[in-house]
Design an enzyme around this catalytic site. Structure first.
Site, PDB file in Angstrom:
ATOM      1  NE  ARG A  43      -4.106  -1.995   1.981  1.00 14.02           N
ATOM      2  CZ  ARG A  43      -4.923  -2.424   2.940  1.00 14.02           C
ATOM      3  NH1 ARG A  43      -4.799  -1.945   4.168  1.00 14.02           N
ATOM      4  NH2 ARG A  43      -5.853  -3.323   2.685  1.00 14.02           N
ATOM      5  NE  ARG A  47      -4.275   2.454   3.122  1.00 10.82           N
ATOM      6  CZ  ARG A  47      -4.716   1.619   4.076  1.00 10.82           C
ATOM      7  NH1 ARG A  47      -6.012   1.494   4.287  1.00 10.82           N
ATOM      8  NH2 ARG A  47      -3.886   0.935   4.814  1.00 10.82           N
ATOM      9  NE  ARG A  56      -9.323   7.272  -5.891  1.00  9.36           N
ATOM     10  CZ  ARG A  56      -9.695   6.527  -4.839  1.00  9.36           C
ATOM     11  NH1 ARG A  56      -8.803   5.819  -4.190  1.00  9.36           N
ATOM     12  NH2 ARG A  56     -10.952   6.496  -4.448  1.00  9.36           N
ATOM     13  CG  ASP A  92      -9.376  -3.290  -4.701  1.00  4.92           C
ATOM     14  OD1 ASP A  92     -10.104  -4.310  -4.674  1.00  4.92           O
ATOM     15  OD2 ASP A  92      -9.128  -2.619  -3.691  1.00  4.92           O
ATOM     16  CE1 TYR A 167     -13.354  -7.780   1.195  1.00  3.50           C
ATOM     17  CE2 TYR A 167     -11.558  -8.865   0.038  1.00  3.50           C
ATOM     18  CZ  TYR A 167     -12.005  -7.944   0.966  1.00  3.50           C
ATOM     19  OH  TYR A 167     -11.109  -7.180   1.670  1.00  3.50           O
TER      20      TYR A 167
END
Length: 365
Positions: A43, A47, A56, A92, A167
């Site tokens: 990551r 972020r 973003r 992702d 998921y």
């Protein structure tokens, strides 16, 4: 654009000998001597970086993964800022599942949310095979990045069948994975059909990235730590093995990573990866004993340590480097992803420290 041996971006337009295949990162993955311990962060693209948040601000996550120019810029940001030894493709793990026909969205603050969770054999049939034509934006972004990165390796990635299945069965993130386990235990035939279908999608997605030019791939099995070793071997290992063994002739290093997998490290090492990622719970020397002498290891600084005062960070970096010396190859990383509140300058300092300390040891023999 090329990179020097520390991974920092250079704009002299000259290609240096060796290229990505002879970079410290790829050499470490292949358990070969390195001039310094290579470092990158899960990551790292996103972020914690203000430049990422700015770019973003008005673009939904899935859309950002489907815009090659945006993927390229976001992937390059941590290479420019931190001087890491490898870039990882901004994407992702649910991107290939969406391309395979599953109606889902990545909801801010929640994560992937599936409109119609998988419950039946008919639901499994909704997951169609994918080809490069289903993810042209990934192919294009990788090709752009390979040119931009020069000698810095690009890591491609995908989600492992178990984590993707969780998921899809749960309908979104879960702490207990109760619905996933209920299906796994209650209808093993359906479970294996689902995971086999997801393994095919994952393998195809990784092949697209490899054919476009990535230098290595990482298979994320983020939720595998929810299982016992016996259940992992029965319900998960065959499908992860199908993905990793399917890339055996691709001539790129394969990394396998999960969270909370201390008791699974030996089994994960059997799945076919060249490098096994280790979270912060297991010391690297202990992990090396469990994984075996024929695998490199990746890890494993606790991401929360980066929020502590610098002397604490430095001490932990030194400890991990020392423990990593017991492995036949070591790629320095976090034990999971960079936390959003992390100061980017601390990440930059960690990269410099890892390079300094490990270069000194390499010079000493």
């Amino acid at each position: 654009m090329t990179t020097d041996t520390t991974g920092t971006v250079a704009r002299d337009g000259d290609s240096r000998p060796g290229g990505p295949a002879d970079s410290p990162f790829i050499r470490a993955c292949r358990r070969r001597p390195v001039p310094h311990t290579p470092v990158w962060f899960m990551r790292q693209a996103g972020r914690s970086l203000p430049e990422y948040r700015e770019i973003r601000a008005s673009v939904p996550m899935l859309e950002s993964c489907r815009r090659p120019e945006l993927v390229t810029e976001i992937t390059l940001q941590p290479v420019r800022r931190h001087g890491v030894d490898a870039a990882i493709l901004f994407s992702d793990i649910v991107v290939p599942v969406a391309a395979a026909g599953i109606d889902l969205d990545i909801v801010p603050g929640t994560g992937p949310v599936v409109a119609e969770p998988i419950r039946t054999a008919a639901d499994v049939q909704r997951i169609r095979p994918i080809t490069r034509e289903d993810v042209p934006y990934v192919d294009e972004a990788v090709r752009q990045l390979v040119v931009e990165l020069g000698d810095t390796p690009l890591i491609g990635f995908a989600g492992a069948p178990f984590t993707l299945a969780s998921y899809l069965v749960e309908g979104g993130p879960s702490r207990t994975h109760a619905k996933t386990k209920a299906l796994m235990y209650g209808d093993p035939e359906l479970w294996h059909a689902l995971c086999a279908r997801l393994a095919d999608v994952t393998l195809a997605f990784l092949r697209v990235q490899i054919e476009a030019g990535v230098s290595a791939v990482q298979l994320f099995d983020s939720w595998a730590g929810a299982l016992s070793e016996a259940d992992y071997r029965r319900f998960v290992l065959p499908h992860s093995t199908a993905v990793l063994s399917g890339l055996a002739h691709a001539e790129v290093p394969r990394i396998h990573f999960g969270v909370g997998t201390a008791e699974l490290l030996g089994a994960m090492g059997e799945a076919g990866a060249d490098v096994v990622g280790v979270d912060w719970r297991t010391p690297l020397d202990v992990a090396t004993d469990r994984i075996g002498p024929d695998k490199a290891v990746q890890g494993n600084l606790d991401p929360c340590v980066l929020l502590a005062p610098w002397p604490v960070v430095e001490a932990e970096v030194r400890r991990i480097l020392e423990q990593g010396r017991t492995a036949p190859g070591h790629v320095f990383n976090l034990g999971h992803g960079v936390l959003p509140e992390t100061d980017p300058d601390v990440l930059t300092r960690v990269v410099a420290l890892v390079h300094e300390l490990s270069s000194r040891r390499a010079d000493q023999g």
